[in-house]
Write a protein that holds these residues in place. Structure first.
Motif, PDB file in Angstrom:
ATOM      1  N   ARG A 107       0.816  -1.215   0.000  1.00 28.30           N
ATOM      2  CA  ARG A 107       0.000   0.000   0.000  1.00 28.30           C
ATOM      3  C   ARG A 107       0.849   1.264   0.000  1.00 28.30           C
ATOM      4  O   ARG A 107       0.492   2.244  -0.617  1.00 28.30           O
ATOM      5  CB  ARG A 107      -0.952  -0.005   1.193  1.00 28.30           C
ATOM      6  CG  ARG A 107      -1.970  -1.143   1.133  1.00 28.30           C
ATOM      7  CD  ARG A 107      -2.943  -1.071   2.287  1.00 28.30           C
ATOM      8  NE  ARG A 107      -3.729   0.147   2.263  1.00 28.30           N
ATOM      9  CZ  ARG A 107      -4.731   0.404   1.420  1.00 28.30           C
ATOM     10  NH1 ARG A 107      -5.080  -0.490   0.518  1.00 28.30           N
ATOM     11  NH2 ARG A 107      -5.387   1.533   1.467  1.00 28.30           N
ATOM     12  N   ARG A 108       1.975   1.252   0.685  1.00 28.66           N
ATOM     13  CA  ARG A 108       2.826   2.445   0.776  1.00 28.66           C
ATOM     14  C   ARG A 108       3.900   2.483  -0.302  1.00 28.66           C
ATOM     15  O   ARG A 108       4.663   3.432  -0.385  1.00 28.66           O
ATOM     16  CB  ARG A 108       3.499   2.495   2.137  1.00 28.66           C
ATOM     17  CG  ARG A 108       2.527   2.717   3.248  1.00 28.66           C
ATOM     18  CD  ARG A 108       3.260   2.916   4.544  1.00 28.66           C
ATOM     19  NE  ARG A 108       2.373   2.596   5.645  1.00 28.66           N
ATOM     20  CZ  ARG A 108       2.766   2.308   6.843  1.00 28.66           C
ATOM     21  NH1 ARG A 108       4.043   2.281   7.127  1.00 28.66           N
ATOM     22  NH2 ARG A 108       1.895   2.027   7.788  1.00 28.66           N
ATOM     23  N   SER A 109       3.963   1.453  -1.107  1.00 29.08           N
ATOM     24  CA  SER A 109       4.991   1.364  -2.144  1.00 29.08           C
ATOM     25  C   SER A 109       4.589   2.145  -3.379  1.00 29.08           C
ATOM     26  O   SER A 109       3.431   2.111  -3.803  1.00 29.08           O
ATOM     27  CB  SER A 109       5.222  -0.091  -2.543  1.00 29.08           C
ATOM     28  OG  SER A 109       5.696  -0.828  -1.459  1.00 29.08           O
ATOM     29  N   GLY A 110       5.565   2.799  -3.963  1.00 25.92           N
ATOM     30  CA  GLY A 110       5.362   3.427  -5.259  1.00 25.92           C
ATOM     31  C   GLY A 110       5.561   2.373  -6.335  1.00 25.92           C
ATOM     32  O   GLY A 110       6.519   1.602  -6.286  1.00 25.92           O
ATOM     33  N   PHE A 122       5.141  -2.310 -11.312  1.00 26.33           N
ATOM     34  CA  PHE A 122       6.530  -2.739 -11.171  1.00 26.33           C
ATOM     35  C   PHE A 122       7.219  -1.926 -10.089  1.00 26.33           C
ATOM     36  O   PHE A 122       6.983  -0.722  -9.966  1.00 26.33           O
ATOM     37  CB  PHE A 122       7.243  -2.618 -12.520  1.00 26.33           C
ATOM     38  CG  PHE A 122       6.575  -3.471 -13.563  1.00 26.33           C
ATOM     39  CD1 PHE A 122       6.919  -4.793 -13.716  1.00 26.33           C
ATOM     40  CD2 PHE A 122       5.550  -2.960 -14.338  1.00 26.33           C
ATOM     41  CE1 PHE A 122       6.267  -5.599 -14.634  1.00 26.33           C
ATOM     42  CE2 PHE A 122       4.880  -3.752 -15.263  1.00 26.33           C
ATOM     43  CZ  PHE A 122       5.248  -5.081 -15.407  1.00 26.33           C
ATOM     44  N   THR A 123       8.065  -2.591  -9.310  1.00 28.99           N
ATOM     45  CA  THR A 123       8.688  -1.955  -8.160  1.00 28.99           C
ATOM     46  C   THR A 123       9.842  -1.036  -8.513  1.00 28.99           C
ATOM     47  O   THR A 123      10.211  -0.185  -7.712  1.00 28.99           O
ATOM     48  CB  THR A 123       9.177  -3.020  -7.160  1.00 28.99           C
ATOM     49  OG1 THR A 123      10.043  -3.941  -7.844  1.00 28.99           O
ATOM     50  CG2 THR A 123       8.009  -3.767  -6.535  1.00 28.99           C
ATOM     51  N   ASP A 124      10.416  -1.196  -9.692  1.00 28.03           N
ATOM     52  CA  ASP A 124      11.509  -0.319 -10.108  1.00 28.03           C
ATOM     53  C   ASP A 124      11.642  -0.347 -11.627  1.00 28.03           C
ATOM     54  O   ASP A 124      10.972  -1.129 -12.310  1.00 28.03           O
ATOM     55  CB  ASP A 124      12.830  -0.695  -9.427  1.00 28.03           C
ATOM     56  CG  ASP A 124      13.256  -2.129  -9.659  1.00 28.03           C
ATOM     57  OD1 ASP A 124      13.007  -2.688 -10.758  1.00 28.03           O
ATOM     58  OD2 ASP A 124      13.861  -2.726  -8.750  1.00 28.03           O
ATOM     59  N   ARG A 144      12.262  -5.229 -17.934  1.00 29.47           N
ATOM     60  CA  ARG A 144      12.121  -6.656 -18.296  1.00 29.47           C
ATOM     61  C   ARG A 144      10.758  -6.892 -18.945  1.00 29.47           C
ATOM     62  O   ARG A 144      10.642  -7.614 -19.930  1.00 29.47           O
ATOM     63  CB  ARG A 144      12.292  -7.540 -17.062  1.00 29.47           C
ATOM     64  CG  ARG A 144      13.721  -7.684 -16.606  1.00 29.47           C
ATOM     65  CD  ARG A 144      13.875  -8.734 -15.521  1.00 29.47           C
ATOM     66  NE  ARG A 144      13.253  -8.341 -14.250  1.00 29.47           N
ATOM     67  CZ  ARG A 144      13.844  -7.576 -13.335  1.00 29.47           C
ATOM     68  NH1 ARG A 144      15.067  -7.108 -13.536  1.00 29.47           N
ATOM     69  NH2 ARG A 144      13.226  -7.298 -12.212  1.00 29.47           N
ATOM     70  N   PHE A 145       9.730  -6.277 -18.402  1.00 30.37           N
ATOM     71  CA  PHE A 145       8.391  -6.390 -18.955  1.00 30.37           C
ATOM     72  C   PHE A 145       8.323  -5.730 -20.335  1.00 30.37           C
ATOM     73  O   PHE A 145       7.764  -6.291 -21.273  1.00 30.37           O
ATOM     74  CB  PHE A 145       7.393  -5.738 -17.997  1.00 30.37           C
ATOM     75  CG  PHE A 145       5.998  -5.656 -18.529  1.00 30.37           C
ATOM     76  CD1 PHE A 145       5.169  -6.764 -18.498  1.00 30.37           C
ATOM     77  CD2 PHE A 145       5.507  -4.479 -19.051  1.00 30.37           C
ATOM     78  CE1 PHE A 145       3.871  -6.696 -18.984  1.00 30.37           C
ATOM     79  CE2 PHE A 145       4.218  -4.392 -19.535  1.00 30.37           C
ATOM     80  CZ  PHE A 145       3.401  -5.506 -19.500  1.00 30.37           C
ATOM     81  N   ALA A 146       8.918  -4.551 -20.461  1.00 32.73           N
ATOM     82  CA  ALA A 146       8.864  -3.795 -21.718  1.00 32.73           C
ATOM     83  C   ALA A 146       9.531  -4.553 -22.857  1.00 32.73           C
ATOM     84  O   ALA A 146       9.089  -4.454 -24.008  1.00 32.73           O
ATOM     85  CB  ALA A 146       9.509  -2.428 -21.536  1.00 32.73           C
ATOM     86  N   ASP A 153       5.471  -6.950 -10.633  1.00 31.04           N
ATOM     87  CA  ASP A 153       6.718  -7.522 -11.149  1.00 31.04           C
ATOM     88  C   ASP A 153       6.515  -8.855 -11.871  1.00 31.04           C
ATOM     89  O   ASP A 153       7.249  -9.821 -11.654  1.00 31.04           O
ATOM     90  CB  ASP A 153       7.752  -7.679 -10.030  1.00 31.04           C
ATOM     91  CG  ASP A 153       8.291  -6.347  -9.539  1.00 31.04           C
ATOM     92  OD1 ASP A 153       8.087  -5.327 -10.234  1.00 31.04           O
ATOM     93  OD2 ASP A 153       8.918  -6.315  -8.473  1.00 31.04           O
ATOM     94  N   ILE A 154       5.553  -8.891 -12.783  1.00 34.24           N
ATOM     95  CA  ILE A 154       5.223 -10.153 -13.454  1.00 34.24           C
ATOM     96  C   ILE A 154       6.308 -10.662 -14.385  1.00 34.24           C
ATOM     97  O   ILE A 154       6.278 -11.824 -14.770  1.00 34.24           O
ATOM     98  CB  ILE A 154       3.882 -10.065 -14.216  1.00 34.24           C
ATOM     99  CG1 ILE A 154       3.925  -8.987 -15.302  1.00 34.24           C
ATOM    100  CG2 ILE A 154       2.737  -9.827 -13.256  1.00 34.24           C
ATOM    101  CD1 ILE A 154       2.731  -8.996 -16.226  1.00 34.24           C
TER     102      ILE A 154
END
Length: 112
Positions: free
Chosen positions: A2-5, A29-31, A37-39, A76-77
């Motif tokens: 919840r607090r993560s960007g 995605f976390t970073d 990697r997804f892109a 982060d799939i």
């Protein structure tokens, strides 16, 4: 969460999502490395992937309920062994849109 960007890819019509198992999954995605990697797999050609930076709380409290269908958050799939899924259930999304809430179970005729 919840607090993560989170970095959420965007399309011309909104946030990038995928449907699986009757759920629409918003992908975050976390970073930038995880997004990259997804892109590599999903970006159109060699164009950079546009994204929005959103708090996890905003996604699950505001965006998922606005979709008018069961929706969850997939994080982060494209990271092997590091994916996290937050399904549309009580305790993650607001009760009014959780597929396992008493209200939703009653609406579907599963009692409560």
């Amino acid at each position: 969460m919840r607090r993560s960007g989170l970095l959420v890819p965007t399309t011309g019509s909104g946030l990038w999502s995928a449907r699986s198992g009757g759920v629409r999954w918003i992908c975050g995605f976390t970073d930038e490395a995880a997004l990259a990697r997804f892109a590599l797999l999903h970006a159109p050609g060699d164009r950079p992937m546009e994204y929005a930076a959103l708090l996890g709380a905003r996604i699950v409290d505001e965006i998922l309920p606005s979709l008018d269908e069961p929706a969850g958050l997939a994080v982060d799939i494209a990271t092997e062994g590091g994916s996290m899924f937050f399904p549309p259930v009580v305790g993650i999304v607001p009760d009014g849109v959780a597929v396992d809430s008493a209200e939703e179970m009653e609406r579907r005729g599963h009692g409560g």
